[in-house]
Structure formats: structure tokens, C-alpha cells
Enzyme design. Structure first.
Site, PDB file in Angstrom:
ATOM      1  N   ASP A  15      -7.116  -0.283  11.232  1.00 48.54           N
ATOM      2  CA  ASP A  15      -6.690   1.069  11.597  1.00 48.54           C
ATOM      3  C   ASP A  15      -6.650   1.199  13.105  1.00 48.54           C
ATOM      4  OD1 ASP A  15      -6.718   4.125  11.867  1.00 48.54           O
ATOM      5  OD2 ASP A  15      -6.807   3.912   9.691  1.00 48.54           O
ATOM      6  N   ASP A  49      -2.697  -1.186  15.745  1.00 47.58           N
ATOM      7  CA  ASP A  49      -1.634  -0.185  15.746  1.00 47.58           C
ATOM      8  C   ASP A  49      -0.406  -0.834  15.120  1.00 47.58           C
ATOM      9  OD1 ASP A  49       0.424   1.582  16.259  1.00 47.58           O
ATOM     10  OD2 ASP A  49      -0.039   1.831  18.385  1.00 47.58           O
ATOM     11  N   VAL A  50       0.037  -0.341  13.959  1.00 46.23           N
ATOM     12  CA  VAL A  50       1.130  -0.999  13.247  1.00 46.23           C
ATOM     13  C   VAL A  50       2.468  -0.886  13.977  1.00 46.23           C
ATOM     14  CG1 VAL A  50       0.009  -0.694  11.013  1.00 46.23           C
ATOM     15  CG2 VAL A  50       1.671   1.025  11.803  1.00 46.23           C
ATOM     16  N   ASN A  94      -0.480   0.486   4.141  1.00 41.83           N
ATOM     17  CA  ASN A  94      -0.695   1.904   3.857  1.00 41.83           C
ATOM     18  C   ASN A  94      -0.467   2.809   5.064  1.00 41.83           C
ATOM     19  OD1 ASN A  94      -2.137   4.312   2.443  1.00 41.83           O
ATOM     20  ND2 ASN A  94      -3.345   3.953   4.284  1.00 41.83           N
ATOM     21  N   TYR A 107      10.988  11.100   8.348  1.00 37.31           N
ATOM     22  CA  TYR A 107       9.989  10.634   7.387  1.00 37.31           C
ATOM     23  C   TYR A 107      10.639  10.250   6.065  1.00 37.31           C
ATOM     24  CZ  TYR A 107       5.816  10.617   4.435  1.00 37.31           C
ATOM     25  OH  TYR A 107       4.819  10.245   3.560  1.00 37.31           O
ATOM     26  N   LYS A 130      10.734   6.407   4.489  1.00 30.78           N
ATOM     27  CA  LYS A 130      10.081   6.087   3.228  1.00 30.78           C
ATOM     28  C   LYS A 130      11.089   5.561   2.198  1.00 30.78           C
ATOM     29  CE  LYS A 130       5.740   6.937   4.069  1.00 30.78           C
ATOM     30  NZ  LYS A 130       4.745   5.836   4.044  1.00 30.78           N
ATOM     31  N   THR A 135      -5.418  14.955   1.660  1.00 28.98           N
ATOM     32  CA  THR A 135      -6.172  14.008   2.473  1.00 28.98           C
ATOM     33  C   THR A 135      -6.945  14.777   3.546  1.00 28.98           C
ATOM     34  OG1 THR A 135      -4.374  13.703   4.073  1.00 28.98           O
ATOM     35  CG2 THR A 135      -4.393  12.252   2.120  1.00 28.98           C
TER      36      THR A 135
END
Length: 266
Positions: A44, A65-66, A89, A155, A159, A190
Site C-alpha cells: 500500500d 504506489d501502483v 486491489n 473511473y 474499471k 469502506t
């Protein structure tokens, strides 16, 4: 229960990397895979959060950091003795809203974290899986918003692309016995969403946004009328991921498992 059935979900001896696992759905996935016997690397951008989860489950924390391909390659090429499972994820819906409000920079941020991040992580892991032999499993966490538009063009489009990226990567890596699938969560509260609603952090939907059909009456009605009668939990998503990375799904590749309580049906 027959031991052979139990063995299908046993991940003992395997190492799994879960990105964005410091909280929420990612944390739930990390905990479930650990319970199934896997050694889990909690990756993460929030190292403190990753360390909290890793310490609690007896796993390993990694700051990553992706959106940074060099960081992903560095971490994922060295972490653990091997990698058998990757769960992509990490994602963000903070760039939601009408295209009338969205900046070019906002669009790129959404695509970077929700789509490019999948490539940044999958490439070094796939390379490593091929080198070490024995196959592996990659699961991308997409979203029902990639099936039905809801939050914003950045977004939603990212996705949707994540779902097709899954299909393409599945065909690409099938000769190496690396199975690639996706899970599309529905409405799952969440901690981040809870903090937004409580006013602790900035809400992802601008208060003075332009008029838009996204997040309008139709979308809110759909979210309020999930056929099964409840919102999802991180465990609901984690259990689907466990199935896909386990031997119980050994003949499943390129699929998008929608876990939404029927959200996409109404």
C-alpha cells in the site's frame, strides 16, 4: 467435510501480494487469504496502515504506489521468496463527477491508479511467475461501475477497461498456467466512504458540481434497492477472490465475477 474439498481452498505454502490492502476491501482480502494459509504481502502507499494489517495477520508490509511503474517493478521483483498470487486491489474513486467539472489531470489520475496500476503490478509479477515456474493466479478488482456507468467517465471507463485487460491478460498468460480473473464489487461501505460521509475527509463528489445524470435519481435508486436486501462487505469480496485464486477455480480464466447482491440486475 471431505478433506479433498477442504484442500481446494488451502493456500498453505503460497505467497500472495494484495495491493491497496491497508484498509477496506484490500484488508479484507489480505485477512481471508491469510486464514486460508497464505503468506500475505500487504502492499500500500500507506505504509503505516500496511504495517498495521501485516503485523496483525503475521504477514509482510511493503510501501508501493501502483502509479509508479519503477516502484512496482522494484518491490514486486524482490518481495517474498516467490509470488503465487497477485490481487490488484488498489484503486480510487476520488476523481468522480461530471465531465463538465473534471480536469484533464483528474482524468489521467483516475486512469493511472485504476487501470495503469494493473499493468505496473502485473508485468513484474507475471515475469517472476514465469521464471519461477508452477503457474500462479492474478485477480484484478474491477467494479460494477465498469459494467453500468455510475460515478464518472474517468473511473467508470478505467474499471471497464480493467475488465477487458483481465480478459486479454488471461489469454496472454494461459500458456504459462497463470490464471487471470476479475471481481467486480457492488455497493461495499469502506472506512474511506464512512469518513467522507462523516465529513472527516473531502467528499469525492463536488458539492457544487454541474448537473449530471451520474449519481442522479436512477443511480441512487439502484444503490438503495439491491435485490438481496443489503450492502456488501469486504468479506463478501474476499471470499470471491479466495475462490478464484484457489485450486477450486483451476479451470477458470478471463472471467469477471460480479459480487453485487444483484445491483447490476435492476
Amino acid at each position: 467435510m471431505d478433506d479433498a474439498i477442504s484442500a481446494l481452498l488451502d493456500l498453505s505454502g503460497r505467497t500472495a501480494v494484495v495491493t491497496g490492502a491497508a484498509t477496506g476491501i484490500g484488508e479484507g482480502i489480505a485477512r481471508t487469504l491469510t486464514a486460508a494459509g497464505a503468506h500475505v504481502v500487504v502492499a500500500d502507499v500507506d505504509l503505516v496502515g500496511a504495517e498495521r494489517v501485516a503485523d496483525d495477520i503475521g504477514g509482510e508490509a511493503a510501501e508501493m504506489d501502483v502509479t509508479d511503474p519503477e516502484a512496482c517493478a522494484r518491490v514486486l521483483s524482490t518481495v517474498g521468496e516467490r509470488i503465487d498470487v497477485l490481487v490488484n486491489n488498489a484503486g480510487s474513486f476520488h476523481e468522480a463527477g461530471s465531465i463538465l467539472d473534471q480536469s484533464v489531470e483528474s482524468w489521467h489520475r483516475s486512469v493511472d491508479v485504476n487501470l495503469a496500476g494493473l499493468f505496473h503490478c502485473s508485468k513484474p509479477v507475471a515475469t517472476r511467475m514465469v521464471s519461477q515456474g508452477g503457474g500462479g493466479s492474478i485477480v484484478n478488482i474491477a467494479s460494477v461501475d465498469g459494467v453500468l456507468p455510475c460515478l464518472g467517465t474517468g473511473y467508470d471507463s478505467a474499471k471497464a477497461a480493467a475488465i477487458h485487460f483481465t480478459r486479454s491478460l488471461a489469454v496472454d498468460l494461459a500458456p504459462h498456467s497463470i490464471r487471470v480473473n476479475a471481481v467486480s464489487p457492488g455497493v461495499v461501505p469502506t472506512p474511506t466512504l464512512d469518513r467522507m460521509h462523516a465529513g472527516e475527509i473531502e467528499h469525492f463528489w463536488p458539492a457544487d458540481s454541474s448537473t449530471t445524470g451520474l449519481m442522479g435519481p436512477l443511480m441512487k435508486q439502484r444503490s438503495a434497492n439491491v435485490p438481496i436486501g443489503r450492502r456488501g462487505t469486504p468479506d463478501d469480496i474476499a471470499h470471491a477472490v479466495l475462490f478464484l485464486v484457489s485450486d477450486a477455480a483451476s479451470y477458470v480464466i478471463g472471467q469477471n465475477l460480479t459480487v453485487d447482491g444483484g445491483w447490476t440486475l435492476v
